[in-house]
Design a protein around this motif. Structure first.
Motif, short mmCIF file in Angstrom:
data_model
loop_
_atom_site.label_atom_id
_atom_site.label_comp_id
_atom_site.label_asym_id
_atom_site.label_seq_id
_atom_site.Cartn_x
_atom_site.Cartn_y
_atom_site.Cartn_z
N ARG A 476 -14.20 -15.17 -47.33
CA ARG A 476 -13.51 -16.42 -47.03
C ARG A 476 -14.49 -17.58 -46.82
NH1 ARG A 476 -9.85 -13.06 -43.87
NH2 ARG A 476 -11.21 -13.40 -42.06
N GLY A 477 -15.81 -17.29 -46.86
CA GLY A 477 -16.81 -18.31 -46.68
C GLY A 477 -17.29 -18.47 -45.26
N GLU A 478 -16.91 -17.56 -44.38
CA GLU A 478 -17.34 -17.64 -43.00
C GLU A 478 -18.72 -17.02 -42.84
OE1 GLU A 478 -14.37 -15.87 -40.50
OE2 GLU A 478 -12.70 -16.83 -41.57
N VAL A 561 -23.44 -14.46 -45.47
CA VAL A 561 -22.57 -15.46 -46.08
C VAL A 561 -22.36 -15.05 -47.52
CG1 VAL A 561 -23.32 -17.35 -44.58
CG2 VAL A 561 -24.51 -16.93 -46.74
N ALA A 562 -21.33 -15.62 -48.14
CA ALA A 562 -21.08 -15.32 -49.54
C ALA A 562 -22.27 -15.80 -50.37
CB ALA A 562 -19.80 -16.01 -50.00
#
Length: 573
Positions: A476-478, A561-562
């Motif tokens: 989710r990008g968190e 992180v992504a």
């Protein structure tokens, strides 16, 4: 069969026989018992979008002025009743064992003139035709019971003759299925010759049949008896819808349970709301009155109350189960399907069961019909193997069920209506770990073509659940922070990392999780390790492993992180 001499029979018995034969010809017919509110109807049969009505009279001999007056009253009443309740009459018939004279026909035509439906006189000839069509009804009500019994015994003896002969035969001619076919057919015919209300079927099985079984139209009673290896089962079917009223099947006894037990609560809810219950232990003294000699006294057993097969065939009604806040804002909702309601013995309460489409969320609503107060309870089933999207709405509804919120049963479409239930036992708002997990699984599904399923929660470890939740957060990008005591990185070739202490190391690795018992790559993640020591090891498979351990203290921090796939030739696993 000899002709029926109607003039020798009582009026009440004639009306019973006439009603039963009409119901046999029209199995779905509804028989209305005499009462102040019967609307002048004895029998009604669905006829297209209307009804065919029979007014049954047990008169014989002549149609006297008094008898005509009673028919006139019934005819007037049926028209008034139809107008009151909006019932469309397609046809009205006077059923009486009297063939009309010319004078009778003049009177009848004058009576029915102007009626907005067809009218007919069904006289003796009509009843004689019914009697010829259903001789078992005539034999049952007018015949000699002793003769019927003797005939049945003779039929059964003939049916079993084949079996006896086969049993006495030499061992070189063993009993075969084909050899007993004829005898069983005769036995079936004998069982079904005289009872005008019920039809009987029988079977033999090595174990006790499962109850309740599959839906069988008309099945009203099942009796199984025997021992392991050989159980004989009789299924009793109603020949027409009103058979259970003309020849009731009853159970007499006293149901009781110790105060304060679950059984006592189940009995109370059954009495007040008609709620179902299962396997309540019975004491002695229960007597079953059933057709075909299948009843009798029970010494022990269990008692279960559940839906009829007809109720199970009724499609559940879809509604929306909503949780609303004090300002009536919808916080969460799920579509559930209401089953046919049940009612208490005294008419005081009603119980309705419901479930969502997946069967994961199960609810029971109970309403006091006198005070209009309602309560409900819910149960969550096994979600294993279900898709996350199938149970997410239900979990979000359950998560929102806490003070000061309320539950509303809303129409499937359009305005919700006013069916609001105060939460009977409000709970404090609390962390819902299952909801977080399933929301994470739903997020994972957006990043793989492999179908994601909810794992067995009883077998899922806390660590595996955390891995799923962390992976979803990364996707989710968190930014996810995790404390580690050790972490391994494996490369296809030497990454040129020196052994020793490092202020920080960063890299990209595949984001892989074990889903449905198989590893699935969901994307890539970038990691940042702070204050770590690296130790290089060459593996037998030609790859290089770097072990990351804390430089100081018991653990070190990694951030995820992504990320994007690495561009260099080295890759991690």
């Amino acid at each position: 069969m000899t002709a029926v001499v109607w003039t020798e029979k009582s009026g009440d018995l004639i009306e019973t026989v006439a009603a039963v034969t009409v119901c046999r010809r029209h199995p779905s017919a509804e028989r209305v018992r005499a009462s102040v509110g019967d609307g002048g109807i004895d029998i009604r049969v669905r006829n297209g979008d209307g009804w065919t009505v029979f007014q049954v009279k047990g008169y014989t001999g002549n149609m006297t002025a008094s008898r005509k007056s009673k028919v006139e009253h019934s005819f007037k009443r049926v028209q008034e009743y139809a107008a009151e309740v909006g019932m469309k009459i397609a046809e009205w018939n006077l059923l009486v064992p009297i063939d009309p004279t010319k004078e009778n026909l003049v009177w009848f035509e004058e009576l029915t003139k102007g009626a907005p439906f067809a009218c007919g006189w069904k006289g003796r000839a009509y009843l004689d035709g019914l009697a010829a069509e259903f001789p078992d009804v005539i034999e049952y009500y007018f015949g000699d019971g002793a003769e019927r019994l003797a005939e049945t015994v003779r039929q059964v003896a003939a049916a079993t003759g084949t079996l006896v002969a086969a049993e006495r035969a030499s061992s070189s001619a063993p009993i075969t299925a084909d050899g007993v076919r004829s005898g069983l057919s005769q036995l079936y015919e004998a069982l079904n010759k005289f009872d005008p209300h019920y039809r009987y079927a029988f079977s033999v099985s090595p174990s006790l049949p499962e109850f309740p079984g599959s839906y069988k139209p008309g099945l009203v009673f099942t009796h199984a008896e025997g021992k392991e290896g050989c159980f004989v089962t009789f299924d009793v079917y109603a020949r027409y819808a009103e058979a259970v009223r003309d020849s009731p099947i009853t159970i007499q006894g006293v149901l009781s349970a110790p105060a304060g037990t679950d059984e006592a609560k189940a009995l109370e809810e059954f009495h007040r709301y008609g709620a179902h219950f299962s396997r309540l232990d019975l004491g002695s003294g229960f007597v079953i009155s059933a057709p075909g000699g299948l009843g009798g006294e029970l010494d022990a057993g269990t008692f279960t109350v559940g839906p009829t097969v007809e109720d199970l065939a009724v499609p559940p009604r879809p509604i929306r189960l909503q949780v609303i806040d004090p300002a009536d804002v919808v916080l969460a909702e799920v579509e559930v399907f209401l089953k046919k309601p049940t009612y208490g013995l005294g008419g005081q309460g009603m119980s309705v069961q419901a479930a969502d489409a997946s069967g994961f969320l199960m609810l029971r609503f109970q309403v006091d019909l006198e005070t209009r107060a309602g309560k409900f309870d819910l149960e969550l089933g096994d979600a294993s193997g279900l898709h996350p999207s199938a149970i997410l709405p239900a979990l979000r509804v359950v998560d929102a069920m806490h003070e000061p919120n309320r539950v509303r049963l809303a129409n499937q479409y359009g305005p919700p209506g006013n069916s609001v239930i105060e939460i009977a036992a409000p709970r404090e708002e609390q962390e819902n770990g299952i909801l977080r997990l399933v929301e994470a699984l739903q997020e994972l599904q957006q990043h793989t073509v492999v179908q994601v399923a909810v794992p067995s929660l009883s077998e899922l470890s806390r660590l595996d659940a955390l891995r799923i939740i962390r992976a979803a957060a990364i996707l989710r990008g968190e930014e996810v922070h995790v404390q580690y005591r050790g972490y391994s990185l494996v490369f296809d070739q030497d990454a040129q990392l020196e052994d020793g202490d490092h202020a920080g190391i960063t890299g990209v690795e595949p984001l892989v999780l074990l889903l449905n018992q198989q590893p699935v790559q969901l994307g890539w993640r970038r990691f940042f390790a702070h204050e770590v020591k690296t130790t290089r090891t060459s593996r037998d498979d030609g790859k290089v492993e770097y072990r990351l351990t804390p430089s100081a203290g018991e653990s070190f921090l990694m951030r995820f992180v992504a990320g994007e796939p690495p561009t260099e030739s080295n890759s991690s696993e």
